[in-house]
Design a protein around this motif. Structure first.
Motif, short mmCIF file in Angstrom:
data_model
loop_
_atom_site.label_atom_id
_atom_site.label_comp_id
_atom_site.label_asym_id
_atom_site.label_seq_id
_atom_site.Cartn_x
_atom_site.Cartn_y
_atom_site.Cartn_z
N PRO A 1 0.81 -1.23 0.00
CA PRO A 1 0.00 0.00 0.00
C PRO A 1 0.84 1.27 0.00
O PRO A 1 0.47 2.26 -0.64
CB PRO A 1 -0.82 -0.13 1.29
CG PRO A 1 -0.92 -1.61 1.52
CD PRO A 1 0.40 -2.17 1.04
N GLU A 2 1.97 1.28 0.71
CA GLU A 2 2.82 2.46 0.75
C GLU A 2 3.35 2.80 -0.63
O GLU A 2 3.46 3.98 -1.00
CB GLU A 2 3.98 2.23 1.72
CG GLU A 2 4.85 3.46 1.92
CD GLU A 2 6.00 3.20 2.88
OE1 GLU A 2 6.73 4.16 3.18
OE2 GLU A 2 6.17 2.04 3.33
N VAL A 3 3.67 1.76 -1.39
CA VAL A 3 4.15 1.99 -2.76
C VAL A 3 3.03 2.55 -3.62
O VAL A 3 3.23 3.48 -4.40
CB VAL A 3 4.71 0.69 -3.36
CG1 VAL A 3 5.10 0.90 -4.81
CG2 VAL A 3 5.89 0.18 -2.54
N ARG A 4 1.84 2.01 -3.47
CA ARG A 4 0.70 2.50 -4.25
C ARG A 4 0.44 3.98 -3.96
O ARG A 4 0.14 4.76 -4.87
CB ARG A 4 -0.54 1.67 -3.94
CG ARG A 4 -0.47 0.22 -4.37
CD ARG A 4 -1.83 -0.43 -4.30
NE ARG A 4 -1.76 -1.85 -4.64
CZ ARG A 4 -1.74 -2.83 -3.74
NH1 ARG A 4 -1.82 -2.55 -2.45
NH2 ARG A 4 -1.67 -4.09 -4.13
N ALA A 5 0.56 4.37 -2.69
CA ALA A 5 0.34 5.77 -2.32
C ALA A 5 1.40 6.67 -2.95
O ALA A 5 1.09 7.76 -3.45
CB ALA A 5 0.35 5.92 -0.80
N THR A 6 2.66 6.22 -2.96
CA THR A 6 3.74 7.01 -3.57
C THR A 6 3.51 7.17 -5.07
O THR A 6 3.71 8.26 -5.63
CB THR A 6 5.10 6.34 -3.31
OG1 THR A 6 5.34 6.27 -1.92
CG2 THR A 6 6.23 7.12 -3.99
N VAL A 7 3.08 6.09 -5.71
CA VAL A 7 2.84 6.15 -7.16
C VAL A 7 1.66 7.06 -7.47
O VAL A 7 1.71 7.86 -8.42
CB VAL A 7 2.61 4.73 -7.71
CG1 VAL A 7 2.18 4.79 -9.16
CG2 VAL A 7 3.87 3.90 -7.57
N LEU A 8 0.60 6.98 -6.67
CA LEU A 8 -0.55 7.85 -6.89
C LEU A 8 -0.14 9.31 -6.72
O LEU A 8 -0.52 10.17 -7.53
CB LEU A 8 -1.67 7.50 -5.92
CG LEU A 8 -2.91 8.40 -5.98
CD1 LEU A 8 -3.53 8.39 -7.38
CD2 LEU A 8 -3.94 7.97 -4.93
#
Length: 332
Positions: free
Chosen positions: A210-217
């Motif tokens: 999830p942390e990676v998804r937030a950074t990408v978003l």
């Protein structure tokens, strides 16, 4: 930690040997040959931010080989994810060969034999690349999936590839000047974007945290804002609609920035206006037209905001630049 060495600072007879030793320390031991060995002109910038080790490298035509004997001698067990930033290169590994040009990504493993070639010419200049050294143990993906993309061209013409490419260029422009906390956050963000690119290439999004998804978003939203600053309707609501998320989600991911969405939009519009006011090619545009072309349709509000941000009204800022006087605070 940031360090840079240019072979031009060394005697000509020592440059190529130094280069080979530096590459061996920064990535993995390789056997390098070049027609330019007698007077080798290369540059290496090494950056360490948080969990990330990265290298920006520039060199003339050469061939680099990592042999089974060299692997047996020393193996850092890394994947070398590389953005081609200049010239042309090719990489052969795992029975595949990628022929690469500016704007492409490619990756190879330090644990397998490979051959790389840098090609330079009078037209293209030296080969240049930005290399992320990704420890194999830190990748969240099955190794068998990752190795499917070794020596495979990954274009950075759009999507997450374009975002990561722009991010890497910025990394070496701004990273050396950052303090340790900011550098650590920047390193983590870079790692997350690299993971997202690989997840896309190997169709393994289920492994992305999830942390990676937030950074990408966040990175996607920032890129969208940059591309749409001229739109007067740009707002948290339009950003959320474009990315198919709630406004609440947009505000949540922006907590990483310690700046609200609206504040970023306002700041970047004012910075664009400042740049336009300093551009001789746009001197025919009235100040209010400069504001309007950057999404700021209220002349009085623009003038107040510009003065708060940069210390003087926009018309006076432009006049001072034309007259060559100082007193503005363009870096604020």
């Amino acid at each position: 930690m940031f360090s840079v060495v240019d072979t031009l600072s060394l005697p000509a007879e020592d440059r190529f040997d130094w280069w080979c030793e530096t590459v061996a320390r920064g990535a993995a031991p390789t056997r390098i040959s070049s027609d330019h060995a007698a007077d080798f002109v290369g540059r290496v910038e090494m950056l360490s931010v948080g969990p990330l080790e990265a290298t920006s490298i520039s060199f003339p035509a050469l061939t680099s080989e990592r042999t089974p004997a060299l692997i047996k001698r020393s193996d850092p067990e890394t994947y070398e994810l590389t953005l081609i930033a200049g010239g042309a290169m090719s990489v052969a590994q795992a029975r595949r060969e990628a022929v690469l040009s500016v704007g492409d990504f490619v990756m190879w493993s330090s644990s397998r034999p490979y051959t790389g070639q840098g090609r330079s010419s009078a037209d293209s200049g030296p080969s240049r690349g930005i290399v992320l050294h990704l420890p194999r143990r830190l990748l969240p993906f099955p190794q068998s999936r990752v190795e499917q993309v070794l020596a495979t061209r990954m274009p950075a013409s759009g999507g997450i590839g374009a975002i990561l490419a722009h991010h890497l260029q910025t990394l070496f422009q701004e990273g050396p000047a950052l303090g340790e906390p900011e550098g650590a956050r920047l390193g983590s963000a870079t790692m997350h974007l690299a993971h997202a690119l690989l997840a896309q290439q190997i169709d393994a999004r289920e492994y992305v945290e999830p942390e990676v998804r937030a950074t990408v978003l966040l990175a996607r939203i920032e890129a969208f804002i940059e591309e749409n600053l001229a739109d007067p309707q740009l707002s948290p609501h339009s950003v959320a609609a474009r990315h198919h998320v709630s406004v609440r989600t947009v505000h949540q991911v922006f907590r990483q920035r310690h700046e609200s969405v609206s504040a970023m939009i306002r700041r970047r519009r004012l910075e664009r206006c400042r740049s336009d006011l300093a551009d001789p090619r746009l001197r025919h545009l009235p100040v209010h037209a400069v504001a309007a072309r950057n999404g700021l349709g209220d002349p009085a509000g623009f003038s107040r905001g510009f003065r708060r941000a940069f210390g003087l009204p926009p018309a006076e800022y432009r006049r001072m630049l034309r007259e060559g006087t100082t007193g503005a605070r363009p870096g604020r």
